[in-house]
Design an enzyme around this catalytic site. Structure first.
Site, mmCIF file in Angstrom:
data_model
loop_
_atom_site.group_PDB
_atom_site.id
_atom_site.type_symbol
_atom_site.label_atom_id
_atom_site.label_comp_id
_atom_site.label_asym_id
_atom_site.label_seq_id
_atom_site.Cartn_x
_atom_site.Cartn_y
_atom_site.Cartn_z
ATOM 1 N N HIS A 315 0.643 -1.132 0.259
ATOM 2 C CA HIS A 315 -0.014 -0.340 -0.240
ATOM 3 C C HIS A 315 0.999 1.694 0.023
ATOM 4 O O HIS A 315 2.341 1.126 -0.120
ATOM 5 C CB HIS A 315 -1.051 0.084 1.372
ATOM 6 C CG HIS A 315 -0.190 -0.144 2.541
ATOM 7 N ND1 HIS A 315 0.438 1.051 2.981
ATOM 8 C CD2 HIS A 315 -0.279 -1.075 3.369
ATOM 9 C CE1 HIS A 315 0.762 0.865 4.531
ATOM 10 N NE2 HIS A 315 0.576 -0.796 4.387
ATOM 11 N N CYS A 333 3.708 -4.964 6.992
ATOM 12 C CA CYS A 333 2.903 -4.508 5.337
ATOM 13 C C CYS A 333 4.095 -4.003 4.437
ATOM 14 O O CYS A 333 5.615 -3.299 4.626
ATOM 15 C CB CYS A 333 2.184 -3.323 4.766
ATOM 16 S SG CYS A 333 0.907 -4.232 5.770
#
Length: 388
Positions: A315, A333
């Site tokens: 992301h 992440c």
């Protein structure tokens, strides 16, 4: 199992035994002189247990045709034995249905006869349902499996797996594998031996109606199907040690992006191995408490691309700009700049593999945590089939 006996009928009249009378068996006219063949049908009766094929047997003659309909316009197809004395349906009798059977017979002496019978099956006391991926008429990446998640437990895994038929346009080799989904439910995936070949057309027919899941699982009362196409050969390589993500298409690099992965040395480390892009979720709220990291973060995140059920995404991470391409300082992440995330989000496809390498990671995600099938060798994967 009780059989309905359709008694012989002379040309001038009809007779029936007690079993045939109870199950509405009827004998039609006979032609050719003499007595026609006797026919038995199983199952027989009312509210009988579903899940068995319909079987029609001729004695004293042969079967020339058998028709079985379900009262809703459906018809059971079947196969006849080598000597034309036994007809067996391809599909099982399904729950809560009424079947009408018509059998035409012929004796060695040329006498023909028509026999009719009916029976009904009990309703399913408990129903099992299926959620499946990918969806109908989609184009997906080369690593996406066919995945079925069941509402209730599946104890009769071999019987269920036998009803799952995968067809491909190029005879792709693959196998089913059973696991526990992240949700805690039973799940079965079909994975090719190697990544799908681009352009492959795939269809699944899950002919489950009339199949018993086993204890606590209930009956399946419908069939399922899906069809999809494999897109371009895209592979995402994530190098956590060098803080770089590369998108390759058809063997050529089309994008290189500086990233920051999970912080080394603890619960915030990233996964390694091969994950698969599960969904492109856009702007979502990410709260670390939902993945067991206390109050580390709670923010809206743009261009979110899910890699595992446990919360690993790729992301946009503009708040981490000082570390992009320099250090792993995320909560697990794969973060990148907003501009890079926007272009990558546009180019990447659901089903594309993310091949993640790095020395300090949490290991590979377990089976059921996203589509982590590719972290097993082909031999290991095949052992997860109930039909091995």
């Amino acid at each position: 199992m009780v059989a309905a006996v359709l008694a012989p009928l002379a040309l001038t009249g009809c007779t029936s035994d007690p079993a045939s009378a109870k199950t509405d068996d009827k004998a039609g006219g006979a032609k050719g002189g003499g007595s026609p063949a006797t026919v038995t049908v199983t199952p027989s009766g009312k509210a009988v247990k579903p899940g068995e094929p319909v079987r029609v047997t001729a004695q004293g003659g042969s079967l020339t045709s058998v028709t079985v309909t379900d009262g809703k316009g459906g018809r059971l197809t079947g196969r006849i034995s080598e000597r034309n004395t036994v007809w067996t349906s391809h599909r099982r009798a399904v729950p809560d249905a009424t079947y009408a059977v018509t059998a035409v017979t012929k004796t060695a002496g040329g006498t023909t006869g028509t026999r009719q019978a009916s029976f009904s099956t009990a309703a399913a006391g408990k129903v099992n349902k299926v959620d499946w991926r990918p969806g109908e008429n989609t184009t997906i990446g080369i690593a996406h499996p066919i995945s079925l998640v069941f509402d209730n437990p599946v104890k009769n895994r071999a019987e269920v797996e036998k009803q799952l038929r995968v067809t491909t346009s190029n005879n792709t080799e693959g196998s089913w594998g059973w696991m526990r989904d992240w949700s805690g439910k039973d799940r079965v995936d079909w994975r090719p031996r190697e990544y799908w070949r681009p352009g492959t057309k795939v269809s699944l027919k899950a002919e489950l109606n009339g199949t018993d899941s086993g204890a606590a699982g209930g009956w399946f009362v419908r069939d399922y199907s899906t069809a999809f196409t494999i897109g371009a050969r895209q592979i995402v390589q994530v190098d956590l040690d060098n803080f770089k993500l590369t998108l390759n298409r058809d063997g050529k690099q089309i994008r290189g992006i500086p990233i920051s992965g999970g912080t080394p040395g603890g619960d915030k480390r990233s996964w390694r191995g091969t994950t698969v892009l599960m969904s492109k979720e856009g702007t979502i709220n990410m709260n670390s408490e939902t993945v067991g990291l206390g109050d580390a973060y709670n923010k809206m995140v743009d261009y979110s691309m899910r890699l595992t059920w446990s919360g690993m995404y790729a992301h946009a991470a503009p708040w981490n700009s000082a570390h992009l391409g320099r250090a792993n300082k995320s909560s697990g992440c794969v973060g990148m700049s907003t501009a890079d995330a926007a272009s990558f989000y546009r180019d990447v496809r659901v089903g594309d593999p993310f091949e993640i390498t790095g020395e300090d990671t949490k290991g590979t995600p377990g089976q059921g945590n996203g589509f982590s099938n590719w972290n097993l060798s082909w031999e290991q994967w095949r052992k997860l089939s109930a039909l091995r």
